[in-house]
Design an enzyme around this catalytic site. Structure first.
Site, mmCIF file in Angstrom:
data_model
loop_
_atom_site.group_PDB
_atom_site.id
_atom_site.type_symbol
_atom_site.label_atom_id
_atom_site.label_comp_id
_atom_site.label_asym_id
_atom_site.label_seq_id
_atom_site.Cartn_x
_atom_site.Cartn_y
_atom_site.Cartn_z
ATOM 1 N N ASP A 1 0.891 -0.930 0.068
ATOM 2 C CA ASP A 1 -0.026 -0.041 0.012
ATOM 3 C C ASP A 1 1.069 1.037 -0.058
ATOM 4 O O ASP A 1 1.890 1.378 0.524
ATOM 5 C CB ASP A 1 -0.906 -0.046 1.099
ATOM 6 C CG ASP A 1 -2.144 0.691 0.904
ATOM 7 O OD1 ASP A 1 -1.695 2.176 1.253
ATOM 8 O OD2 ASP A 1 -3.231 0.561 0.959
ATOM 9 N N HIS B 1 0.272 3.722 1.591
ATOM 10 C CA HIS B 1 0.192 4.299 3.022
ATOM 11 C C HIS B 1 0.426 3.146 3.910
ATOM 12 O O HIS B 1 -0.462 2.444 4.028
ATOM 13 C CB HIS B 1 -0.973 5.040 3.425
ATOM 14 C CG HIS B 1 -1.037 5.968 4.587
ATOM 15 N ND1 HIS B 1 -0.365 5.473 5.705
ATOM 16 C CD2 HIS B 1 -1.517 7.234 4.732
ATOM 17 C CE1 HIS B 1 -0.601 6.535 6.546
ATOM 18 N NE2 HIS B 1 -1.276 7.639 6.233
ATOM 19 N N HIS C 1 5.881 11.784 3.646
ATOM 20 C CA HIS C 1 4.709 12.086 4.680
ATOM 21 C C HIS C 1 4.911 11.380 5.825
ATOM 22 O O HIS C 1 5.263 10.450 6.217
ATOM 23 C CB HIS C 1 3.470 11.219 3.901
ATOM 24 C CG HIS C 1 1.909 11.306 4.436
ATOM 25 N ND1 HIS C 1 1.379 10.499 5.345
ATOM 26 C CD2 HIS C 1 1.399 12.332 4.444
ATOM 27 C CE1 HIS C 1 0.615 10.780 5.595
ATOM 28 N NE2 HIS C 1 0.156 12.098 4.952
ATOM 29 N N GLU D 1 2.156 17.060 3.652
ATOM 30 C CA GLU D 1 2.198 16.778 4.968
ATOM 31 C C GLU D 1 3.476 16.057 5.572
ATOM 32 O O GLU D 1 3.517 15.111 6.348
ATOM 33 C CB GLU D 1 1.048 15.961 5.366
ATOM 34 C CG GLU D 1 -0.299 16.564 4.817
ATOM 35 C CD GLU D 1 -1.446 15.515 5.033
ATOM 36 O OE1 GLU D 1 -1.425 14.428 5.088
ATOM 37 O OE2 GLU D 1 -2.752 16.221 5.409
ATOM 38 N N GLU E 1 1.208 17.427 12.112
ATOM 39 C CA GLU E 1 -0.148 16.703 12.151
ATOM 40 C C GLU E 1 -0.221 16.097 13.696
ATOM 41 O O GLU E 1 0.627 15.361 14.090
ATOM 42 C CB GLU E 1 -0.205 15.796 11.168
ATOM 43 C CG GLU E 1 -1.477 15.128 10.853
ATOM 44 C CD GLU E 1 -1.859 14.481 9.549
ATOM 45 O OE1 GLU E 1 -1.094 14.636 8.869
ATOM 46 O OE2 GLU E 1 -2.858 13.634 9.448
ATOM 47 N N CYS F 1 -8.638 12.351 9.856
ATOM 48 C CA CYS F 1 -7.932 11.140 10.675
ATOM 49 C C CYS F 1 -7.445 11.419 11.671
ATOM 50 O O CYS F 1 -7.336 10.719 12.749
ATOM 51 C CB CYS F 1 -6.475 11.081 9.441
ATOM 52 S SG CYS F 1 -5.765 12.490 9.135
ATOM 53 N N CYS F 2 -7.414 12.966 12.393
ATOM 54 C CA CYS F 2 -6.567 13.153 13.485
ATOM 55 C C CYS F 2 -7.942 12.927 14.621
ATOM 56 O O CYS F 2 -7.232 12.596 15.754
ATOM 57 C CB CYS F 2 -6.216 14.649 13.418
ATOM 58 S SG CYS F 2 -4.889 14.923 12.237
HETATM 59 ZN ZN LIG Z 1 -4.475 13.216 10.698
#
Ligand SMILES: [Zn+2]
Length: 656
Positions: free
Chosen positions: A196, A198, A277, A329, A345, A425-426
């Site tokens: 993947d 990510h 990232h 990011e 982040e 996401c956070c």
């Molecule tokens: Zn996040």
């Protein structure tokens, strides 16, 4: 020589007032709020920046699952990984049952497990975007699809839910997903020789291995880590085969990032430093640390060490935040730590906590626990407001509402926490960290119990052993331990001496004792029925500087007390905040204010303030002796900033 065997850890109850407040907030506010948002039932606005993705008021995350399950009609909405918001929330809920049983919430989560099971394909596949709108493209554009990332987040949630509730269905969904991935990925002829874009599946499979003990899952995690970058053109080849046109892209612009961004330009064992990232990096590192420990793969362990050193020694903010640029990011270069355009982040700090915890499982090194503590009390925690309903994605160290509004290069730097994000996401990532913080307090190695965090707790181990830690940390450095050992088991008890506490005092059963600090820990041999320990850490207010290789912090100082980094806010100090100077030996005064910001330690520091020029004065004049006045700057903990009126904030203050 005596051989020790450390007793197994069974249960930890967090008794710290500081963390109990946050953990109850997760139950009472964060989880209900996020559930409403994900069901599109909350009246919210979605921040325009960062990561808006053109969204307005909807998350649609639960609806996507309902559509995939055949309970609703419609199209997928949001990012291809929108499902992960639900999974991280589910994981946080699972942890919360461990300290706050909640039958109403459990009804919701049990039903959610049923819904997820219904949405899962017969072969175990589950990623609602592809199921609903692009079934023919499954696993065909892995650079952007986040399919294994998405399923990895379910696997983590499923494992946590099974551990918390014994719900077998939750675990079965996870094993069926992992089996589906195993059937589709690998070096055999019929399989995809890829991974993947990510990372996440690697750490998720490791967690699934821990609960199932099925070697297949560890082998698969190891495969993903060692296959990464073997064919640097893998993603490009897939994109070509799936359709090269940009309107086939799943996330616009993602293909423009270089291979390094995906940590896929070369095999990990050959990568010198982490690129790209920040969240990908720390998730990858967490997976590497898990797999290195279980497989003994030395190349992976060496990569963990290299990446750790690069991040911690050259690319980490004093608050623990990582990722210096909004573009991708991402990490930038060594010692590049701009304070007012940084990214930091929240997810990256959460991921760094995961990485630190896994490194502690490999080695008893205080540095890992120092970083974990730094994240818990600063970089990660600042991601959520005190009311539990507002969140930071980006965590700057210097902010100015005028700059965020007027300078497009700073539009990602919000000066107040948002209701929600297009890419959300956070919020749930931080919720799952807070709800599981009890799992971050001890590391049990073969012969040793390590107590490396000063978050008050009661812990129960095998053999009737109990450890109780009481304190008022992070405001006080007086740490009291009671160890009960009714069967007189023999083990070592290690306590971290934090890097911020150069000196410490220890007494054992009332008698002062001096012990050498080994790699950040002191060790006591325990073999009696009970032991009482009193540790006094150095809680003096420290005026800190960055390495003079850091341009952005050159000629600046920051204030830290214990693990807590402080910030000046306009709510307490007349703007502009750049107009103050602090001497390296400035007088400081500390007090605890229980009424302010739900109870915080406040630091007052002597400063000089220049008289502000008249607005009609020329923009440039010859230097003269400036008119200054002596004032006190009021500083509050960084994590608590932006909970009052909108205004400027800065961590690094000009040095006099
Ligand atoms: Zn996040």
């Amino acid at each position: 020589m005596q051989v020790y065997t450390a007793p197994k850890l069974n249960k930890v109850e967090v008794t710290s007032d500081f963390w109990k407040r946050y953990r109850e907030l997760v139950v009472k506010e964060v989880l209900p709020y996020q559930w409403k948002v994900m069901n599109d039932e909350a009246d919210i606005s979605i921040a325009e920046d960062p990561q808006n993705n053109g969204q307005d008021k909807n998350s649609h995350a639960v609806a996507n699952l309902k559509i995939a399950a055949g309970e609703m009609k419609g199209h997928h909405y949001g990012f291809p990984f929108q499902d992960t918001d639900v999974y991280k929330w589910l994981e946080a809920a699972a942890y919360s049952f461990g300290y706050h049983p909640n039958p109403d919430l459990k009804k919701i989560t049990d039903n959610l497990i049923d819904l997820i099971a219904k949405a899962q394909d017969d072969d175990g596949y589950l990623s609602t975007y592809f199921q609903i709108d692009a079934p023919e493209r499954k696993f065909k554009r892995l650079q952007q699809s986040h399919e294994l990332y998405t399923m990895g987040h379910y696997i983590e949630a499923g494992v946590a839910y099974y551990n918390a509730t014994g719900n077998q269905k939750a675990l079965d969904i996870a094993t069926r997903m992992a089996d589906c991935i195993d059937n589709n990925f690998g070096l055999e002829e019929s399989k995809i020789p890829g991974y993947d874009g990510h990372p996440e599946i690697e750490l998720a499979l490791s967690r699934l291995y821990e609960v199932t003990k099925n070697q297949k899952y560890m082998d698969l995690a190891h495969y993903f880590l060692t296959q990464r970058g073997q064919d640097p053109a893998f993603f490009e080849k897939q994109i070509k085969a799936d359709g090269d046109s940009v309107d086939r892209d799943l996330i616009p612009g993602m293909r423009d990032f270089p291979r390094e961004y995906y940590l896929a330009a070369e095999p990990i064992k050959d990568q010198k430093v982490p690129h790209g990232h920040a969240v990908r990096v720390v998730y990858l590192c967490t997976g590497m640390a898990y797999v290195a420990r279980y497989t003994g793969d030395k190349d992976l362990l060496a990569a963990c060490d290299r990446f750790w050193n690069d991040i911690v020694k050259r690319q980490m903010y004093i608050t623990g935040n990582i990722g210096q640029t909004t573009t991708g990011e991402a990490f930038t270069y060594d010692y590049d730590l701009p304070n007012d355009t940084d990214y930091g982040e929240t997810c990256a700090s959460v991921g760094m906590s995961f990485f630190a915890r896994q490194m502690l499982n490999i080695r008893a090194k205080g540095e890992y626990a120092d970083v974990l503590e730094k994240e818990l009390f600063n970089g990660a925690l600042s991601g959520m407001s005190l009311d539990g309903k507002h969140f930071f994605y980006v965590n700057p160290l210097e902010a100015d509402p005028a700059g965020s509004k007027g300078n497009p290069g700073k539009s990602h730097v919000l000066t107040h926490r948002a209701d929600w994000f297009g890419c959300a996401c956070c919020p749930a990532n931080l919720a799952r960290l807070i709800a599981s913080v009890d799992e971050y307090l001890y590391t049990v190695n073969e012969d040793t119990i390590l107590s490396h965090q000063f978050i008050a707790n009661e812990a129960e181990f095998d053999d009737g052993i109990k450890v109780s830690q009481t304190n008022h940390f992070p405001w006080s450095g007086d740490i009291h331990y009671e160890i009960e050992n009714p069967n007189k088991a023999s083990f070592k008890f290690g306590i971290r001496i934090p890097s911020w506490s150069a000196k410490y005092e220890l007494s054992v059963d009332g008698a002062a004792k001096s012990l050498p600090v080994e790699d950040g820990f002191i060790y006591l041999d325990v073999d009696g029925k009970s032991m009482t320990l009193d540790l006094k850490l150095d809680m003096s207010t420290k005026i800190m500087r960055a390495s003079n290789r850091v341009k952005a912090d050159y000629g600046k100082v920051a204030v830290q007390r214990g693990p807590v980094v402080y910030a000046a806010e306009e709510a307490d100090n007349e703007a502009p905040l750049w107009d103050y100077q602090v001497a390296a030996d400035a007088k400081t005064d500390y007090h605890f204010d229980e009424k302010l910001l739900d109870g915080v330690g406040v630091v007052k520091i002597a400063a000089k303030r220049e008289k502000l020029d008249d607005v009609n004065a020329p923009l440039y004049t010859e230097v003269q002796n400036e008119d200054t006045e002596n004032v006190d700057l009021t500083l509050v903990p960084y994590y608590s900033w932006a909970n009052r009126q909108d205004g400027q904030m800065r961590v690094w203050l000009n040095k006099e």
